[in-house]
Scaffold this active site. Structure first.
Site, PDB file in Angstrom:
ATOM      1  N   TYR A 189      -4.073   6.867  12.533  1.00 38.79           N
ATOM      2  CA  TYR A 189      -3.383   7.788  11.628  1.00 38.79           C
ATOM      3  C   TYR A 189      -1.907   7.428  11.582  1.00 38.79           C
ATOM      4  O   TYR A 189      -1.376   6.742  12.468  1.00 38.79           O
ATOM      5  CB  TYR A 189      -3.568   9.257  12.053  1.00 38.79           C
ATOM      6  CG  TYR A 189      -2.784   9.677  13.276  1.00 38.79           C
ATOM      7  CD1 TYR A 189      -1.501  10.189  13.165  1.00 38.79           C
ATOM      8  CD2 TYR A 189      -3.337   9.553  14.553  1.00 38.79           C
ATOM      9  CE1 TYR A 189      -0.781  10.580  14.291  1.00 38.79           C
ATOM     10  CE2 TYR A 189      -2.628   9.940  15.678  1.00 38.79           C
ATOM     11  CZ  TYR A 189      -1.349  10.456  15.539  1.00 38.79           C
ATOM     12  OH  TYR A 189      -0.632  10.827  16.651  1.00 38.79           O
ATOM     13  N   CYS A 190      -1.232   7.906  10.511  1.00 40.88           N
ATOM     14  CA  CYS A 190       0.202   7.635  10.384  1.00 40.88           C
ATOM     15  C   CYS A 190       0.922   8.873   9.873  1.00 40.88           C
ATOM     16  O   CYS A 190       0.637   9.980  10.331  1.00 40.88           O
ATOM     17  CB  CYS A 190       0.465   6.378   9.542  1.00 40.88           C
ATOM     18  SG  CYS A 190      -0.322   6.354   7.915  1.00 40.88           S
ATOM     19  N   ARG A 191       1.833   8.722   8.931  1.00 34.07           N
ATOM     20  CA  ARG A 191       2.731   9.829   8.570  1.00 34.07           C
ATOM     21  C   ARG A 191       2.082  10.899   7.708  1.00 34.07           C
ATOM     22  O   ARG A 191       2.321  12.084   7.892  1.00 34.07           O
ATOM     23  CB  ARG A 191       3.964   9.282   7.846  1.00 34.07           C
ATOM     24  CG  ARG A 191       4.858   8.470   8.755  1.00 34.07           C
ATOM     25  CD  ARG A 191       5.927   7.728   7.968  1.00 34.07           C
ATOM     26  NE  ARG A 191       6.819   6.995   8.885  1.00 34.07           N
ATOM     27  CZ  ARG A 191       7.435   5.876   8.573  1.00 34.07           C
ATOM     28  NH1 ARG A 191       7.264   5.342   7.373  1.00 34.07           N
ATOM     29  NH2 ARG A 191       8.214   5.280   9.459  1.00 34.07           N
ATOM     30  N   CYS A 240       0.968   7.391   3.203  1.00 30.39           N
ATOM     31  CA  CYS A 240       1.433   6.369   4.151  1.00 30.39           C
ATOM     32  C   CYS A 240       0.381   5.270   4.228  1.00 30.39           C
ATOM     33  O   CYS A 240      -0.816   5.553   4.376  1.00 30.39           O
ATOM     34  CB  CYS A 240       1.648   7.011   5.526  1.00 30.39           C
ATOM     35  SG  CYS A 240       2.132   5.861   6.823  1.00 30.39           S
TER      36      CYS A 240
END
Length: 214
Positions: A172-174, A178
């Site tokens: 996962y990221c922002r 993203c």
């Protein structure tokens, strides 16, 4: 003072939002507090330009500051500002066709499998996945999904050996716009790992009031 002055006050928020780089700075601050220098580097801006944009955001009441020595740190003025940013994105996506076209070009092919937040919570409870946070370490330190490993995307190739070969990896990221998690899943699959991504990211996780570790 009257109705016009009231709407002028409301317009201050609109002015704060009416710039692409300021929106990018809000997106970065939704991940956690950062210094001017850190924001400038992440947004590919000069420090002076970054400071000017941040002053507009501060005048609009969207960010607040604290000083530590010679450095100034910025953070969102409240969770409602993060929610406003998410709403702006959602409205734009719903009513401007160019948003989805641009996102598709930026993201690349829709070739990565995703899981919802609830599915991820279920799999974490079952201990059937390894969760990795592919944002920069500074953002991970400001708050992350409990139990997630910090493996920034630019370190992933060198840290594949740290990941179990027999576990599904969830990256996962922002947030929903993203690309880091998309890129991480592609890289993991290219090296033989079973990998999926969270459908959105840390912004939406926080707004859903889900557990966050620091």
């Amino acid at each position: 003072m009257g109705k016009s002055s009231l709407y002028e006050a409301f317009a201050q928020v609109g002015k704060g939002l009416a710039n692409a780089k300021r929106l990018e700075l809000l997106d970065l601050l939704a991940q956690g507090e950062r210094s001017v220098e850190s924001l400038a580097d992440a947004a590919d801006l000069g420090v002076t330009s970054t400071s000017n944009h941040l002053q507009v955001l501060k005048q609009a009441g969207l960010v607040t500051t604290r000083r530590q020595g010679t450095k100034i740190f910025y953070r969102l003025a409240g969770t409602d500002v993060a929610a406003l940013w998410a709403l702006v994105r959602g409205v734009a996506s719903e009513h401007l066709a160019e948003v989805d076209r641009t996102w598709t070009t930026y993201r690349g092919a829709e070739d990565t499998e995703q899981v919802t937040r609830q599915e991820l919570l279920n799999r974490i409870a079952e201990r059937s996945v390894t969760v990795i946070d592919v944002r920069p370490q500074e953002e991970y330190a400001a708050g992350h999904i409990p139990g997630a490993l910090s493996i920034p995307l630019d370190e992933l190739a060198d840290r594949l050996k740290d990941l179990p070969a027999d576990s599904t990896i969830v990256a996962y990221c922002r947030g929903a716009y993203c690309v880091l998690a998309h890129q991480a899943v592609r890289a993991l699959e290219a090296h033989g790992h079973r990998a999926v991504r969270l459908e959105d990211g840390m912004l939406e996780w926080r707004l859903a009031d889900l557990p966050v570790s620091a």
